[in-house]
Design a protein around this motif. Structure first.
Motif: not given
Lengths: 189, 705
Positions: A68, A71-74, A106-109, A111, A166
């Motif tokens: 999670a 997947k970017g879930i804080p 997680y900051k996807t851009l 990484k 979410p």
């Protein structure tokens, strides 16, 4: 009309009472605690008017939670601190209540795993283990109150703040993954 | 139950609305509220299930107890429930299928690849920009490292401007700012983290920083290797914003990618929540409709049940059962018609009841009249079965039972052969072939042993469409006949007294004159014959006179002078006159009441009775005359009885008629006169034989006035 209403209320009063009681029970009912957070090594530092607390935690991040996070879930953790006055006669009185948050995201851009500690400072880590190690240590959580040399206790609790998840995860009460909570950690002040 | 279901309906609707709003707008309701809402829905569904179970149980109990309307209610409930359940289930299954597929369709592989591609593109762009600034930074660091201290700023500024870098700051290892060059004239550079400086002091280190999610900066740290090995190690920090167009695009791709990933991750939760919500909605709708079907079914069936109950009540005779109005629909019309019918029935029943009461009154009146009639009345059918009779008829026919209903007439009459002629007459009349029979009457003089009665029988046919009945009116006219006979005798006596008494005196005088005139003129022998003849004439005339006087006495209208009489004293007074009073015994009750009568007439009655008894006792060895005086209710009874020869059976029925006597001498008028005097005093006289021998005369007077 009035008579009908009175009769109606009389008939349904029993039902209303039951509904109210159930509502109260449901609101008061504690979440099913998995006790996946363990508070340890609590240190309370006293400096003039301000007290600082630091502690370590053990949090069981299972693969679902790690997934999670990736997947970017804080994940925001809520630290609740209470200073209470213990009395043998009177009910426990809360002198101070303070709530703080720390978060991993997680900051996807870019990484990177961004950590926001309990004092609002941001840290970024390339690897999740580094980030997790960071959030397991809570440092310099400050609080202050007028110490009258009374018999005060400090109650500490850490829980995953589900309200910041979410919505689908919030309302999926059947998924117990997100019920992360610590026991009440009690310390003499 | 009506209130509970109404409340349930309201709560159900409210919960449905809240649930729908919560699903459509997740911001509106917090997760806690949603949890409470879900809990409430589940609780409410459980309540509905319990409510319906209770309803079903009660309904089945009602059906078992065969309560009116319960079967219809059950049938309606099943129909309504089926009508609700089937379409809702179909919609539910379709919706669940549609929902699942819709959620799955959101997470298309192509979309995910495209988003990943966009994100990678952004990352690569940033990496290129990072490589570019790394080269530029290393070049600037090399130049500064080989330059003198006082030339560092100019070289830094020239190269920064030349490479188009926004900020360039030189720090020493202690985070102290050595040189600053920026597009912004008044830049006050922020102190970097110790960790960043330490890493930057060793080798190139770059970071991407994001400010408020709007701007992206590239921040790099490059070590400056000075030609003077003894000098402090310096670190060059370059800050270069990524062009806004690229930054915005990259950030928006990241944002969408993150959301997509979050959704992907939580799609199972989404499915569960949507299906759960849909199921709750279905159950709420379904159970509410089933619960409502009970109310609606009862609403439909209750008027019919009321009608059925009312019909049952009416069949029991309760015509006051009115059903409350039930609106203006067909059921309302039915109930109004039913109420109208009930009212009419009640009115008709009331009228019928009145008629019946009137009939009952008339019947009672007739029965009372019949019961008090001295005339016997019998109603028989054409089979001679008695259908109705009054008490007098029963007494007259000497039947033990007063009621003779449904008894064959011959059984009653033939018990006593005295009435055989009556039955024969009735039988002949009824069995006769005549049509349109007319009323007939006949007088019968019935005689058997010592009993003799005169009966008048009248037969009246009563015909209706179904049958013919006969009313027999039987009248015992014995007393009337006797009275007529007495009256006739009275008339005879009066005529005798008038026609015979008058010539007797001239006859007697003429006979005495003949004797007086010719007795001296005739020889002794003829004179004796004359004297004997004239004496015979005179004696017979005297005898005739006595007889005529007695007749005259019987026939003469009596003038009664009533006064208070003590009957016991009167009896004592009369007995004293007789020397033979030793054979007479008196037995009197105490406090005999006085009567109102003619004392002289009563004295004559007592004397006649005692003389009759004396005559009957002439040949009896131990003659006894007993006199009893008794008091009865409002009456005084005088009984004179003897142990004489008694009255023969042949004449005892007519003993009070003149010339009826058992004595060898006498006119036979004594008891007739006694009977007449008693009748004139409104008393009663009865004469009967004592079983062994003797006669008893019972006289009853009314006491007082």
């Amino acid at each position: 009309m009035m008579g009908y209403s009175m009769r109606f209320l009389k008939k349904v009063s029993f039902i209303i009472i039951i509904i109210i009681m159930l509502l109260v029970i449901m609101i008061r009912m504690p979440n099913s605690e998995n006790n996946e957070i363990l508070i340890k090594n609590v240190v309370i530092e006293n400096s003039e008017n301000v007290k600082k607390i630091k502690f370590n935690q053990e949090i069981n991040f299972d693969s679902l939670i790690l997934k999670a996070i990736n997947k970017g879930i804080p994940l925001a953790f809520k630290v609740t601190l209470r200073v209470v006055e213990i009395s043998d006669i009177w009910p426990t009185k809360t002198i101070l209540k303070k709530v703080g948050y720390y978060q991993i995201e997680y900051k996807t851009l870019r990484k990177v795993y961004r950590i926001e500690d309990i004092n609002g400072n941001k840290h970024e880590y390339k690897y999740i283990n580094e980030a997790i190690q960071k959030i397991l240590k809570v440092e310099d959580f400050k609080f202050s109150f007028i110490d009258n040399n009374m018999n005060y206790n400090l109650w500490l609790n850490v829980a995953l703040d589900r309200k910041k998840l979410p919505k689908p995860l919030q309302v999926n009460y059947f998924d117990r993954t997100w019920y992360m909570n610590s026991n009440k950690s009690i310390h003499q002040l | 139950m009506k209130y509970i279901i109404t409340t349930a309906a309201f709560i159900g609707i409210a919960l449905l609305i809240l649930l729908a709003k919560a699903i459509s707008n997740s911001d509106l309701i917090s997760s806690d509220s949603f949890r409470i809402l879900l809990g409430l829905n589940i609780f409410f569904i459980c309540s509905l299930i319990i409510l319906i179970a209770v309803q079903i149980f009660r309904l089945l109990q009602s059906v078992k107890k065969e309560i009116t309307g319960s079967r219809l209610t059950l049938r309606l409930v099943l129909s309504f429930a089926l009508m609700g359940i089937v379409p809702v289930l179909i919609v539910y299954l379709v919706s669940v299928n549609f929902l699942t597929k819709s959620i799955e369709s959101w997470f298309d592989v192509k979309v995910e690849s495209a988003l990943e591609g966009g994100l990678t593109l952004g990352q690569k762009t940033i990496d290129i920009l990072m490589s570019d600034i790394e080269l530029k930074g290393k070049s600037i660091a090399y130049s500064i490292g080989n330059a003198d201290t006082d030339e560092r700023y100019n070289i830094l500024t020239d190269l920064r401007v030349k490479f188009g870098i926004q900020d360039a700051v030189i720090f020493d290892q202690d985070s102290k700012i050595i040189e600053v060059s920026s597009d912004k004239n008044n830049l006050i550079p922020s102190i970097p983290n110790i960790e960043d400086l330490e890493r930057g002091g060793e080798d190139f280190f770059g970071r991407i920083e994001e400010i408020k999610g709007e701007e992206i900066y590239l921040k790099v740290f490059i070590p400056i290797i000075s030609k003077n090995l003894m000098s402090k190690r310096l670190i060059l920090q370059l800050t270069q914003p990524i062009p806004p167009s690229i930054a915005n695009l990259a950030l928006s791709v990241e944002s969408v990618y993150d959301e997509y990933q979050q959704l992907t991750y939580s799609r199972n939760s989404l499915k569960i929540i949507y299906i759960l919500t849909l199921t709750l909605v279905l159950l709420l709708a379904l159970l509410s409709s089933v619960a409502a079907s009970f109310v609606i079914s009862r609403r439909f069936s209750s008027p019919l049940a009321m009608v059925a109950n009312a019909t049952r009540e009416i069949s029991k005779g309760n015509y006051k059962k009115i059903i409350s109005e039930q609106g203006k629909d067909e059921i309302g019309v039915l109930i109004r018609a039913f109420n109208s019918m009930t009212s009419q029935l009640e009115e008709a029943t009331r009228n019928s009841e009145k008629d019946r009461e009137r009939l009952e009154v008339a019947r009672t009146f007739l029965e009372t009249i019949l019961a008090h009639l001295t005339t016997g009345v019998i109603v028989i059918d054409d089979k001679k079965i008695i259908k109705l009779n009054n008490v007098s008829a029963s007494k007259m026919l000497q039947n033990k039972e007063n009621k003779m209903n449904d008894t064959a007439m011959n059984k009653i009459i033939l018990n006593n052969s005295l009435f055989e002629p009556l039955y024969e007459f009735v039988e002949t009349y009824i069995d006769g072939n005549k049509k349109n029979k007319k009323e007939v009457s006949q007088e019968f003089r019935l005689k058997k042993d010592k009993e003799e009665r005169t009966i008048m029988l009248q037969i009246t046919p009563l015909s209706d469409k179904r049958s013919t009945k006969y009313v027999l009116v039987i009248d015992d006219i014995s007393e009337v006949t006797q009275a007529q006979r007495h009256s006739a005798w009275g008339e005879i006596a009066r005529r005798l007294a008038h026609e015979i008494k008058n010539p007797l005196t001239p006859i007697q005088l003429s006979a005495e004159r003949i004797q007086h005139k010719f007795s001296n003129k005739l020889n002794k022998e003829d004179s004796i014959i004359l004297e004997r003849s004239t004496n015979t004439i005179v004696n017979q005339v005297n005898a005739l006179k006595i007889m005529v006087n007695e007749f005259a006495e019987y026939a003469r209208p009596t003038k009664i002078k009533k006064d208070t009489v003590r009957i016991d004293s009167l009896v004592d007074e009369v007995i004293e006159l007789y020397e033979i009073n030793k054979m007479i015994s008196i037995k009197k009750e105490k406090n005999i009441p006085i009567i109102y009568a003619d004392q002289n007439k009563l004295r004559q009655v007592i004397i006649n009775l005692i003389e009759n008894s004396q005559d009957a006792l002439k040949e009896i060895k131990k003659p006894k005359i007993k006199i009893f005086i008794k008091k009865k209710v409002n009456e005084v009874e005088l009984i004179v009885e003897d142990n004489g020869i008694g009255i023969p059976d042949e004449i005892i029925g007519r003993i009070f008629e003149p010339y009826i006597t058992s004595k060898k001498t006498g006119t036979g008028l004594g008891l007739a006169i006694v009977h007449k005097i008693i009748e004139e005093h409104d008393g009663k006289i009865k004469i009967e034989r004592i079983s062994n021998s003797g006669t008893r005369v019972i006289i009853t007077f009314n006491s007082g006035k």
